[in-house]
Design a protein around this motif. Structure first.
Motif, short mmCIF file in Angstrom:
data_model
loop_
_atom_site.label_atom_id
_atom_site.label_comp_id
_atom_site.label_asym_id
_atom_site.label_seq_id
_atom_site.Cartn_x
_atom_site.Cartn_y
_atom_site.Cartn_z
N TYR A 1 4.21 10.50 -3.94
CA TYR A 1 3.16 11.25 -3.25
C TYR A 1 3.70 12.49 -2.52
CZ TYR A 1 4.55 8.44 0.91
OH TYR A 1 5.24 7.83 1.93
N ASN B 1 0.85 -1.19 0.00
CA ASN B 1 0.00 0.00 0.00
C ASN B 1 0.88 1.24 0.00
OD1 ASN B 1 0.88 0.08 2.71
ND2 ASN B 1 -0.92 -1.02 3.39
N SER B 2 0.36 2.34 0.49
CA SER B 2 1.13 3.59 0.45
C SER B 2 2.38 3.54 1.31
CB SER B 2 0.26 4.77 0.88
OG SER B 2 -0.29 4.56 2.18
N HIS B 3 2.49 2.55 2.19
CA HIS B 3 3.68 2.42 3.04
C HIS B 3 4.88 1.89 2.27
CE1 HIS B 3 0.61 1.94 6.56
NE2 HIS B 3 0.83 3.21 6.26
N ALA C 1 1.88 -0.98 -5.93
CA ALA C 1 1.36 -0.50 -4.65
C ALA C 1 0.02 0.20 -4.85
CB ALA C 1 2.35 0.46 -4.00
N THR C 2 -0.93 -0.10 -3.98
CA THR C 2 -2.28 0.46 -4.07
C THR C 2 -2.66 1.03 -2.72
OG1 THR C 2 -2.81 -1.27 -5.68
CG2 THR C 2 -4.65 -0.03 -4.74
N PRO C 3 -2.85 2.35 -2.60
CA PRO C 3 -3.17 2.95 -1.30
C PRO C 3 -4.42 2.35 -0.67
CG PRO C 3 -2.58 4.64 -2.90
CD PRO C 3 -2.70 3.36 -3.66
N HIS D 1 3.95 7.50 7.03
CA HIS D 1 4.35 7.85 5.66
C HIS D 1 5.65 8.65 5.70
CE1 HIS D 1 0.05 6.92 5.07
NE2 HIS D 1 0.46 6.49 3.90
N TRP E 1 4.30 6.36 -8.43
CA TRP E 1 3.70 7.67 -8.14
C TRP E 1 4.32 8.21 -6.86
CZ3 TRP E 1 -0.64 8.93 -4.50
CH2 TRP E 1 -0.96 10.28 -4.56
N GLN F 1 4.90 2.64 -1.26
CA GLN F 1 4.65 3.31 -2.53
C GLN F 1 5.84 4.12 -3.05
OE1 GLN F 1 0.82 5.26 -2.57
NE2 GLN F 1 1.51 6.78 -4.05
N TYR G 1 1.49 15.61 -0.70
CA TYR G 1 1.51 15.81 0.75
C TYR G 1 1.99 17.23 1.10
CZ TYR G 1 0.40 11.18 2.63
OH TYR G 1 -0.26 10.03 3.01
#
Length: 345
Positions: free
Chosen positions: A201, A82-84, A105-107, A324, A199, A86, A205
């Protein structure tokens, strides 16, 4: 008493019955036509339709775009989580490993979704993949045997069963996507989603104030385990079962011998790391032990553990929030992944 002639009643109802049957028949024909058309157009580039072979998809979220990326033969290695996980960059990993990574990776997903994506990737390799990098965060430490997911995920899109996929096509978002897919297929100037799925992020952020807003920055100083009960021994957590890790072990036993498996435990900010002696710390320790045992099921498995107390997790500027991290940590994790791959390959 009023008597109704049954033959008159039946004759009056006949046209309505015929109309209803005609309407239902027309609806069935239209639905069948819609499903057939959707199957042929293949809105998310799953490769199930042989008629359109233009690679990739238009820019969209990874939940659907990963169906196209996961079957792309340009990649011989994958990153999933996931986003961890990403921020782990395919291009940077390739520079130090020589492997062609796709970032799937998928949030806001958990192990059920990650295992689904791994299965999709493996089913679409013509040759055994070189490496799988799997983000193992606290979601993997669940005791829920159903691996329940909080956010919607299109499991039907990645199903190995054709009927499940066909049934999944009957939804409004597929109808919306069809026209966009047609535009992508027949336009020479159509924008394509990034093939490797990466991607960053960080800009988003920063735009949202995660580096400048005092209220947001103050959240990092919250201590969720400050008042947690302390134990001098494991409060029966040694008997805890981790169904997600068990499924990962089962997957590991079926991996090709030449495929490296790297399990990455991403870091959290210092205050989000459970304090020694708390129930959460014992749980984390038991979960980690279960993850380490995956190495017994597949010889080329390595664990990269950043979920520990180390200098980087004490630096506020290296985190947007408790879980994150920013690019400097991502690059350091990539170096550890590369070293782990070097050792097991």
């Amino acid at each position: 008493m009023l008597l109704i002639n049954s033959s008159i009643f039946t004759s009056e109802m006949a046209p309505w019955r015929q109309f209803s049957m005609t309407l239902m028949g027309a609806a069935a024909v239209l639905m069948t036509g819609f499903v057939a058309f959707s199957y042929v157009i293949d809105p998310y580039d799953t490769g199930r339709s042989p008629l359109f072979t233009k690679p990739g998809v238009r820019p969209q979220g990874p939940r659907t775009a990963n169906a196209s990326r996961g079957r792309d033969q340009s990649f011989n290695a994958m990153i999933v989580g996931n986003s961890h996980i990403q921020l782990i960059a395919p291009e940077r990993l390739k520079a130090v490993t020589g492997l062609d990574f796709v970032q799937l990776a998928t949030p806001a997903t958990g192990p059920k979704e990650h295992l689904t994506l791994i299965d999709w990737f493996l089913r679409h390799r013509r040759e055994a993949p070189k490496a799988l990098v799997v983000g193992i965060d606290d979601f993997w430490c669940t005791s829920d045997p159903k691996l329940s997911n909080d956010k919607p995920f299109p499991f039907w899109l990645y199903s190995a069963h054709l009927l499940e996929y066909v049934e999944g096509l009957v939804r409004f978002d597929v109808l919306e996507e069809l026209s966009k897919r047609i535009g992508y297929l027949f336009s020479t100037a159509a924008e394509q989603a990034r093939p490797d799925g990466y991607w960053d992020y960080e800009p988003e952020y920063i735009k949202l104030g995660y580096t400048t807003d005092p209220a947001i920055r103050q959240r990092l100083e919250q201590k969720p385990y400050a008042n947690a009960v302390r134990y001098d021994h494991d409060p029966k957590l040694s008997e805890r079962q981790f169904p997600a890790v068990a499924k990962l072990r089962d997957l590991a036993t079926k991996l090709p011998e030449e495929t490296a498996l790297v399990l990455v435990m991403p870091p959290v900010y210092r205050n989000a790391l459970p304090s020694h002696g708390t129930e959460q710390a014992f749980l984390l320790s038991a979960c980690k032990a279960a993850v380490m045992e995956v190495q017994e099921d597949h010889g080329r498995t390595a664990v990269v553990d950043w979920l520990v107390d180390r200098p980087e997790i004490h630096v506020r500027d290296l985190f947007f929030d408790a879980s994150h991290y920013r690019q400097p940590i991502a690059k350091a994790i990539e170096a550890d992944i590369a070293e782990a791959l070097r050792q097991v390959r």
